[in-house]
Design an enzyme around this catalytic site. Structure first.
Site: not given
Ligand code: CAA
Length: 284
Positions: A120, A141, A153, A191
Site C-alpha cells: 500500500s 494494489h 491501482e 492512500n
Molecule cells: N466476500 C464476499 N462478499 C462480501 C465480502 C467478502 N469478503 N465482504 C462483504 N461482502 C458482501 C456482503 O455479503 C454484502 O452483500 P449483500 O449486500 O449482497 O448482502 C455486501 O458485501 C455488504 O457487506 P456487509 O453487509 O457485510 O457490510 P457492509 O454493507 O458494511 O459492506 C464493505 C462491507 C463492502 C466492506 C463496505 O462497508 C465498504 O465498501 N467499506 C469501505 C471499504 C473500503 O473503503 N476499502 C478500501 C480500504 S483502503 C485499502 O484497502 C487500501 C489500503 O492500502 C489501505
C-alpha cells in the site's frame, strides 16, 4: 513474454486470500503460499466462505465455485512457485520482509515471471533493486476486501517495462477490476488522499471537535462514504494507517502528513482495529 495462465500469491491473510480467490474464480490456476500452514488454513476458510456468499446470492454458480476451488492449490514451499507466470506478494507491510521475499523469488521463479507487490505504500523501485529483473517488477494494489472492491491501482516502478505494464493491465481487467495507474511516489494515488483524511478524522477526535460517532456519521451521510473514516481506519488496521502516514511524512517531507498523536497512542496501546477486537471502536 508469455500470456498469464498461472498466478502465484504469497501471503494467506485477508488480502492474499482475497486475491487468490478472485484469480481462481476468473479461471486462472492459482498457487496460494504462506510459510505458516495455519495461516493458509484460515485463508482457505475465508475463500470458501466468501465464495459461498457469492453462490448464495446467485452471483456465482455452484459449478463455477467448485471449479475455482479445484484450480486453487496451497503450499508452504516457495519453490512451488517456479512455474507461475506472475507472483503477487501480499505479505506483512515491511520493506525488509518484502525485499527478502523478492530476492528469494528472483532466484526461484522462471526468467519470464513478473513479480508484483500488493504494497500500500512501499516503493516498488526499491523492491525491484533486490532482483535481477527490475523491468519485471510492478505494484498491483488491491483494495480491501479484494473480492468486493472494484479497483486495482497499478504502480510503475522507475524501471518497469511497458510490456509488463500492459500484461498486468490486461490481467487486472480479466480479474474484473477497473485500473488506475500511478507512478512510484509515496502513497501512490489512493492512500495519498485517503490517509490524510483518516489522519484528519483522528485530529478532529483528538482535539475534541466531535465524538467518533458524529465524525463517522458526518462523512457517511454527508459525503456518501460506505464507512466513516474512523470505522474505516479500524477496518484497515490502525498500525497500517500509521505506517502509511509515516511513509507520506518522510517521503514528502511536509508537516501536514504528521501522524496524529492519538493514532500513534492507539497503536502503542495495541488498539489496532477490528482485527484485534479493539481500535477506535470495540468489536464483539
Ligand atoms: N466476500 C464476499 N462478499 C462480501 C465480502 C467478502 N469478503 N465482504 C462483504 N461482502 C458482501 C456482503 O455479503 C454484502 O452483500 P449483500 O449486500 O449482497 O448482502 C455486501 O458485501 C455488504 O457487506 P456487509 O453487509 O457485510 O457490510 P457492509 O454493507 O458494511 O459492506 C464493505 C462491507 C463492502 C466492506 C463496505 O462497508 C465498504 O465498501 N467499506 C469501505 C471499504 C473500503 O473503503 N476499502 C478500501 C480500504 S483502503 C485499502 O484497502 C487500501 C489500503 O492500502 C489501505
Amino acid at each position: 513474454m508469455e500470456e498469464i495462465k498461472r498466478v502465484g500469491v504469497v501471503g494467506g491473510g485477508q488480502m492474499g486470500s482475497g486475491i487468490a480467490q478472485i484469480a481462481a474464480t476468473c479461471g486462472f490456476d492459482v498457487i496460494l503460499l504462506d510459510s505458516d500452514s495455519s495461516a493458509l488454513q484460515r485463508g482457505l476458510h475465508n475463500i470458501q466462505s466468501s465464495i459461498n456468499r457469492f453462490v448464495s446470492k446467485g452471483q456465482l454458480s455452484q459449478a463455477m465455485a467448485d471449479d475455482a476451488i479445484m484450480r486453487l492449490k496451497c503450499s508452504t514451499d516457495l519453490r512451488d512457485l517456479h512455474s507461475a507466470d506472475i507472483i503477487i506478494e501480499a505479505i506483512v507491510e515491511s520493506e525488509g520482509s518484502k525485499k527478502e521475499l523478492f530476492s528469494q523469488l528472483d532466484r526461484i521463479v522462471k526468467d519470464s515471471a513478473i513479480l508484483a507487490s500488493n504494497t500500500s505504500s512501499i516503493s516498488i523501485t526499491r523492491l525491484a533493486t533486490t532482483t535481477r529483473r527490475p523491468r519485471q517488477v510492478i505494484g498491483m494494489h488491491f483494495m480491501n476486501p479484494p473480492p468486493i472492491m472494484k479497483l486495482v491501482e497499478i504502480v510503475r516502478g522507475a524501471d518497469t517495462s511497458d510490456e509488463v505494464f500492459a500484461i498486468v493491465k490486461t490481467l487486472a481487467k480479466r480479474l474484473g477490476k477497473t485500473i488506475i495507474c500511478s507512478l512510484d511516489f509515496p502513497g501512490f494515488i489512493v492512500n495519498r488522499i485517503l490517509m490524510p483524511m483518516i489522519n484528519e478524522a483522528f485530529f478532529a477526535l483528538y482535539t475534541g471537535v466531535a465524538t467518533k460517532e458524529d465524525i463517522d456519521t458526518g462523512m457517511k451521510l454527508g459525503t456518501n462514504h460506505p464507512m466513516g473514516p474512523l470505522e474505516l481506519a479500524d477496518f484497515i488496521g490502525l498500525d497500517v494507517c500509521l505506517s502509511i502516514m509515516k511513509v507520506l511524512h518522510s517521503g514528502l517531507g511536509d508537516s501536514k502528513y504528521l501522524p496524529c498523536p492519538l493514532l500513534v497512542q492507539y497503536v502503542d496501546a495495541g488498539r489496532l482495529g477490528k482485527k484485534c477486537g479493539v481500535g477506535v471502536y470495540s468489536y464483539g
